[in-house]
Design an enzyme around this catalytic site. Structure first.
Site, PDB file in Angstrom:
ATOM      1  N   ASP A 102     -20.545  14.699   0.862  1.00 45.91           N
ATOM      2  CA  ASP A 102     -20.318  16.146   0.921  1.00 45.91           C
ATOM      3  C   ASP A 102     -19.124  16.489   1.800  1.00 45.91           C
ATOM      4  OD1 ASP A 102     -22.641  16.096  -0.496  1.00 45.91           O
ATOM      5  OD2 ASP A 102     -23.789  17.389   0.848  1.00 45.91           O
ATOM      6  N   THR A 114     -32.430  20.549   3.724  1.00 45.25           N
ATOM      7  CA  THR A 114     -32.764  19.747   2.539  1.00 45.25           C
ATOM      8  C   THR A 114     -34.072  20.129   1.864  1.00 45.25           C
ATOM      9  OG1 THR A 114     -33.469  17.511   1.895  1.00 45.25           O
ATOM     10  CG2 THR A 114     -33.667  18.048   4.220  1.00 45.25           C
ATOM     11  N   GLU A 149     -36.095  18.080   0.964  1.00 47.11           N
ATOM     12  CA  GLU A 149     -37.136  17.173   1.471  1.00 47.11           C
ATOM     13  C   GLU A 149     -38.111  17.908   2.390  1.00 47.11           C
ATOM     14  OE1 GLU A 149     -37.656  13.652   0.929  1.00 47.11           O
ATOM     15  OE2 GLU A 149     -36.356  14.086  -0.767  1.00 47.11           O
ATOM     16  N   TYR A 160     -37.412  11.327   7.992  1.00 52.60           N
ATOM     17  CA  TYR A 160     -36.178  12.086   7.730  1.00 52.60           C
ATOM     18  C   TYR A 160     -36.491  13.582   7.609  1.00 52.60           C
ATOM     19  CZ  TYR A 160     -32.389  14.054   4.809  1.00 52.60           C
ATOM     20  OH  TYR A 160     -31.398  14.852   4.297  1.00 52.60           O
ATOM     21  N   LYS A 163     -35.354  16.753   9.908  1.00 56.75           N
ATOM     22  CA  LYS A 163     -34.593  17.865   9.330  1.00 56.75           C
ATOM     23  C   LYS A 163     -35.322  19.203   9.520  1.00 56.75           C
ATOM     24  CE  LYS A 163     -30.703  16.322   7.358  1.00 56.75           C
ATOM     25  NZ  LYS A 163     -29.376  16.947   7.480  1.00 56.75           N
TER      26      LYS A 163
HETATM   27  P1  NAP Z   1     -23.834  10.882   3.507  1.00 57.41           P
HETATM   28  O1  NAP Z   1     -22.896  10.555   2.398  1.00 57.41           O
HETATM   29  O2  NAP Z   1     -24.857   9.886   3.916  1.00 57.41           O
HETATM   30  O3  NAP Z   1     -22.928  11.238   4.800  1.00 57.41           O
HETATM   31  C1  NAP Z   1     -23.488  11.332   6.079  1.00 57.41           C
HETATM   32  C2  NAP Z   1     -22.376  11.529   7.085  1.00 57.41           C
HETATM   33  O4  NAP Z   1     -22.935  11.600   8.407  1.00 57.41           O
HETATM   34  C3  NAP Z   1     -21.349  10.374   7.120  1.00 57.41           C
HETATM   35  O5  NAP Z   1     -20.069  10.918   7.310  1.00 57.41           O
HETATM   36  C4  NAP Z   1     -21.786   9.596   8.350  1.00 57.41           C
HETATM   37  O6  NAP Z   1     -20.750   8.868   8.968  1.00 57.41           O
HETATM   38  C5  NAP Z   1     -22.186  10.759   9.269  1.00 57.41           C
HETATM   39  N1  NAP Z   1     -22.991  10.319  10.406  1.00 57.41           N
HETATM   40  C6  NAP Z   1     -24.186   9.668  10.398  1.00 57.41           C
HETATM   41  N2  NAP Z   1     -24.598   9.433  11.669  1.00 57.41           N
HETATM   42  C7  NAP Z   1     -23.646   9.949  12.487  1.00 57.41           C
HETATM   43  C8  NAP Z   1     -23.488  10.012  13.889  1.00 57.41           C
HETATM   44  N3  NAP Z   1     -24.391   9.489  14.735  1.00 57.41           N
HETATM   45  N4  NAP Z   1     -22.387  10.622  14.398  1.00 57.41           N
HETATM   46  C9  NAP Z   1     -21.448  11.142  13.583  1.00 57.41           C
HETATM   47  N5  NAP Z   1     -21.530  11.097  12.230  1.00 57.41           N
HETATM   48  C10 NAP Z   1     -22.616  10.500  11.690  1.00 57.41           C
HETATM   49  O7  NAP Z   1     -24.607  12.247   3.231  1.00 57.41           O
HETATM   50  P2  NAP Z   1     -24.278  13.409   2.168  1.00 57.41           P
HETATM   51  O8  NAP Z   1     -24.941  13.098   0.897  1.00 57.41           O
HETATM   52  O9  NAP Z   1     -22.819  13.709   2.202  1.00 57.41           O
HETATM   53  O10 NAP Z   1     -25.110  14.616   2.811  1.00 57.41           O
HETATM   54  C11 NAP Z   1     -24.527  15.474   3.791  1.00 57.41           C
HETATM   55  C12 NAP Z   1     -25.628  16.172   4.557  1.00 57.41           C
HETATM   56  O11 NAP Z   1     -26.450  16.919   3.672  1.00 57.41           O
HETATM   57  C13 NAP Z   1     -26.589  15.253   5.300  1.00 57.41           C
HETATM   58  O12 NAP Z   1     -26.967  15.913   6.484  1.00 57.41           O
HETATM   59  C14 NAP Z   1     -27.779  15.122   4.374  1.00 57.41           C
HETATM   60  O13 NAP Z   1     -28.942  14.823   5.126  1.00 57.41           O
HETATM   61  C15 NAP Z   1     -27.804  16.510   3.783  1.00 57.41           C
HETATM   62  N6  NAP Z   1     -28.357  16.632   2.423  1.00 57.41           N
HETATM   63  C16 NAP Z   1     -27.868  15.873   1.422  1.00 57.41           C
HETATM   64  C17 NAP Z   1     -28.352  16.054   0.132  1.00 57.41           C
HETATM   65  C18 NAP Z   1     -27.835  15.244  -1.035  1.00 57.41           C
HETATM   66  O14 NAP Z   1     -28.495  15.249  -2.082  1.00 57.41           O
HETATM   67  N7  NAP Z   1     -26.677  14.619  -0.917  1.00 57.41           N
HETATM   68  C19 NAP Z   1     -29.338  17.028  -0.111  1.00 57.41           C
HETATM   69  C20 NAP Z   1     -29.793  17.790   0.951  1.00 57.41           C
HETATM   70  C21 NAP Z   1     -29.285  17.599   2.219  1.00 57.41           C
HETATM   71  P3  NAP Z   1     -20.416   7.339   8.511  1.00 57.41           P
HETATM   72  O15 NAP Z   1     -19.538   7.454   7.307  1.00 57.41           O
HETATM   73  O16 NAP Z   1     -19.730   6.816   9.710  1.00 57.41           O
HETATM   74  O17 NAP Z   1     -21.737   6.691   8.219  1.00 57.41           O
HETATM   75  O1  G4F Z   2     -31.949   8.933  -4.479  1.00 60.79           O
HETATM   76  P1  G4F Z   2     -33.004   8.949  -3.443  1.00 60.79           P
HETATM   77  O2  G4F Z   2     -32.977   7.859  -2.452  1.00 60.79           O
HETATM   78  O3  G4F Z   2     -32.933  10.372  -2.773  1.00 60.79           O
HETATM   79  P2  G4F Z   2     -33.991  11.255  -1.957  1.00 60.79           P
HETATM   80  O4  G4F Z   2     -35.020  10.430  -1.322  1.00 60.79           O
HETATM   81  O5  G4F Z   2     -34.443  12.347  -2.873  1.00 60.79           O
HETATM   82  O6  G4F Z   2     -33.068  11.855  -0.799  1.00 60.79           O
HETATM   83  C1  G4F Z   2     -31.795  12.435  -1.088  1.00 60.79           C
HETATM   84  O7  G4F Z   2     -31.957  13.795  -1.441  1.00 60.79           O
HETATM   85  C2  G4F Z   2     -32.495  14.633  -0.395  1.00 60.79           C
HETATM   86  C3  G4F Z   2     -32.610  16.039  -0.960  1.00 60.79           C
HETATM   87  O8  G4F Z   2     -33.872  16.184  -1.573  1.00 60.79           O
HETATM   88  C4  G4F Z   2     -31.553  14.574   0.793  1.00 60.79           C
HETATM   89  F1  G4F Z   2     -32.041  15.377   1.794  1.00 60.79           F
HETATM   90  C5  G4F Z   2     -31.424  13.154   1.295  1.00 60.79           C
HETATM   91  O9  G4F Z   2     -30.455  13.114   2.350  1.00 60.79           O
HETATM   92  C6  G4F Z   2     -30.911  12.267   0.141  1.00 60.79           C
HETATM   93  O10 G4F Z   2     -29.595  12.659  -0.168  1.00 60.79           O
HETATM   94  O11 G4F Z   2     -34.449   8.918  -4.146  1.00 60.79           O
HETATM   95  C7  G4F Z   2     -34.804   9.847  -5.147  1.00 60.79           C
HETATM   96  C8  G4F Z   2     -36.151   9.444  -5.756  1.00 60.79           C
HETATM   97  C9  G4F Z   2     -37.237   9.111  -4.721  1.00 60.79           C
HETATM   98  O12 G4F Z   2     -38.464   9.674  -5.124  1.00 60.79           O
HETATM   99  C10 G4F Z   2     -37.340   7.607  -4.754  1.00 60.79           C
HETATM  100  O13 G4F Z   2     -38.632   7.104  -4.441  1.00 60.79           O
HETATM  101  O14 G4F Z   2     -35.947   8.244  -6.502  1.00 60.79           O
HETATM  102  C11 G4F Z   2     -37.015   7.343  -6.214  1.00 60.79           C
HETATM  103  N1  G4F Z   2     -36.569   5.970  -6.475  1.00 60.79           N
HETATM  104  C12 G4F Z   2     -37.086   5.152  -7.435  1.00 60.79           C
HETATM  105  N2  G4F Z   2     -36.501   3.965  -7.368  1.00 60.79           N
HETATM  106  C13 G4F Z   2     -35.619   5.286  -5.802  1.00 60.79           C
HETATM  107  C14 G4F Z   2     -35.573   4.021  -6.362  1.00 60.79           C
HETATM  108  N3  G4F Z   2     -34.795   5.648  -4.768  1.00 60.79           N
HETATM  109  C15 G4F Z   2     -33.913   4.729  -4.324  1.00 60.79           C
HETATM  110  N4  G4F Z   2     -33.053   5.080  -3.334  1.00 60.79           N
HETATM  111  N5  G4F Z   2     -33.864   3.454  -4.837  1.00 60.79           N
HETATM  112  C16 G4F Z   2     -34.681   3.042  -5.861  1.00 60.79           C
HETATM  113  O15 G4F Z   2     -34.612   1.897  -6.326  1.00 60.79           O
END
Ligand code: NAP
Ligand code: G4F
Length: 365
Positions: free
Chosen positions: A15, A129, A131, A153, A157
């Site tokens: 993001d 999130t 979650e 997690y 959050k």
């Molecule tokens: P991501 O790709 O895992 O990126 C996480 C970022 O946080 C990376 O830049 C990571 O740095 C940084 N980070 C982790 N620990 C840190 C620390 N101690 N100090 C400074 N930076 C740190 O996550 P994303 O998918 O872009 O998601 C962005 C945010 O939205 C997160 O807070 C996630 O929980 C939330 N979120 C994501 C989703 C989704 O579906 N993607 C949905 C809901 C909420 P490094 O590159 O160094 O690891």
């Molecule tokens: O892709 P996931 O690991 O994402 P999850 O757990 O939904 O979390 C992501 O979305 C959240 C928003 O709802 C964010 F807050 C969070 O930071 C992250 O970006 O898993 C999605 C689903 C789960 O139910 C998991 O049990 O897929 C299921 N799954 C089935 N097989 C798997 C797998 N997940 C992963 N990672 N790997 C598998 O092999």
């Protein structure tokens, strides 16, 4: 506002990289926080480095002093707090670290704003999130649905969500949470389920992997495109009042459906047979060498101690109040663009990149 200075924590993440591009296009001065690591992993923002309005600084979500100093130096008008240990399964393995970064980290950012007396000039966006809904108490989920976090997690959050609300009410700060449902892209981390699937489909189609092992195929998600979601983060901070918003597409699919469609885009048709741990995806159409082979298997290794299985967001408020369009990129378009990207990536990797061991190792998540 003339002075547009954004500070993004988590700038190297999925993001953070899209948000940086979005804000630079809008004329912002963009500052990003990176943390020190033994390998420099800045692939997602490499194309932005060197741009005159894009700056990177070392700090860490676990280090208040670095955050206070940086916020005081940059004097941002908007902070986007995206940094997190964002993998749900990893939060079971490293719960304390997850709590420190994802819960207390949010407090550190808010306090950095207060310590520098920027409460009236700096807005804060918190990456919350879906979650939080966890063991869901209502389907679909909206801003009034009760929370029931179901992983370390999500519990961390939840603290982030409530401390943002608390600072908004106690100190009259413009700080808000976007309750974002899953959003994916060609930049998604490779251990989240969608990217794990699109990469495996591409590798299997090109003879570089034999099988894909997954966990719960019945799990349901509301998957959107990350590029569309970062616009919403910005819209939330431009809204006249600080409020929390659900951001989702309003459409739900299972992990099995995602897998089926991804393999189709890679030129492979699967038939799913069996149930639960015995379910398999067998190739019924595709390259001759794959016909009749089991390409997808379920492994207990990828089941979670508690799993969130029914996420489905209701984006009505975001549509009405922010004018955001949740249907900009459909599920079908999202899967297609991810597979097309990974087919090209895998093709460019050459034969040496063959995955020889099946991904049953827990390390694959
Ligand atoms: P991501 O790709 O895992 O990126 C996480 C970022 O946080 C990376 O830049 C990571 O740095 C940084 N980070 C982790 N620990 C840190 C620390 N101690 N100090 C400074 N930076 C740190 O996550 P994303 O998918 O872009 O998601 C962005 C945010 O939205 C997160 O807070 C996630 O929980 C939330 N979120 C994501 C989703 C989704 O579906 N993607 C949905 C809901 C909420 P490094 O590159 O160094 O690891
Ligand atoms: O892709 P996931 O690991 O994402 P999850 O757990 O939904 O979390 C992501 O979305 C959240 C928003 O709802 C964010 F807050 C969070 O930071 C992250 O970006 O898993 C999605 C689903 C789960 O139910 C998991 O049990 O897929 C299921 N799954 C089935 N097989 C798997 C797998 N997940 C992963 N990672 N790997 C598998 O092999």
């Amino acid at each position: 506002m003339d002075n547009k200075i954004a500070l993004i924590t988590g700038v190297t993440g999925q993001d953070g990289s899209y948000l940086s591009e979005f804000l630079l296009d809008k004329g912002y001065e963009v500052h990003g926080i990176i943390r020190r690591s033994s390998v420099d992993y800045r692939e997602r923002i490499a194309h932005l480095e060197g741009q005159p309005h894009f700056h990177l600084h070392y700090a860490d979500m676990g280090d208040s002093m670095s955050l206070v100093k940086l916020v005081g130096m940059v004097k941002p008008t908007e902070i986007y707090n995206l940094a997190a240990q964002s993998h749900v399964q990893v939060s079971f393995d490293a719960p304390e670290f997850t709590a420190d970064v994802d819960a207390v980290g949010v407090l550190r950012v808010l306090e950095a704003v207060r310590t520098n007396h920027l409460e009236k000039t700096c807005k804060v966006y918190q990456a919350s999130t879906s979650e939080l809904y966890g063991k869901v108490e209502e389907v679909p989920q909206n801003e009034n649905t009760p929370f029931h976090p179901y992983s370390p997690y999500a519990v961390a959050k939840l603290y982030g969500f409530w401390i943002v609300k608390e600072y908004r009410e106690a100190y009259d700060m413009f700080c808000c949470s976007g309750i974002l449902f899953n959003h994916e892209s060609e930049r998604r981390g490779e251990t989240f389920v969608t990217r794990k699937i699109t990469l495996a489909a591409a590798r299997i189609a090109q003879g570089k992997q034999e099988k894909l092992f997954l966990g719960n195929l019945d799990s349901l998600r509301d998957w959107g495109y990350a590029k569309d979601y970062v616009e919403c983060m910005w819209l939330i901070l431009q809204h006249e009042t600080p409020e929390d918003f659900v951001i989702a597409t309003g459409v739900q699919h299972s992990v099995r459906e995602f897998t089926d469609l991804a393999f189709r885009h890679a030129g492979i048709e699967l038939r799913f047979e069996g149930e639960g741990i015995n379910e398999k995806g067998v190739c019924v159409k595709g390259p001759d060498s794959l016909i009749g082979k089991t390409l997808v298997e379920v492994s207990e290794d990828f089941y979670r101690p508690t799993d969130v299985v029914n996420l489905w967001g209701d984006p009505t408020k975001a549509k009405a109040k922010l004018g955001w369009n949740p249907a900009k990129t459909t599920f079908e378009q999202l899967v297609k663009l991810m597979v097309e990207h990974d087919m090209a990536k895998v093709a460019s990797e050459g034969a040496a990149a063959k995955v020889t061991l099946p991904n049953t190792s827990k390390r694959e998540l």
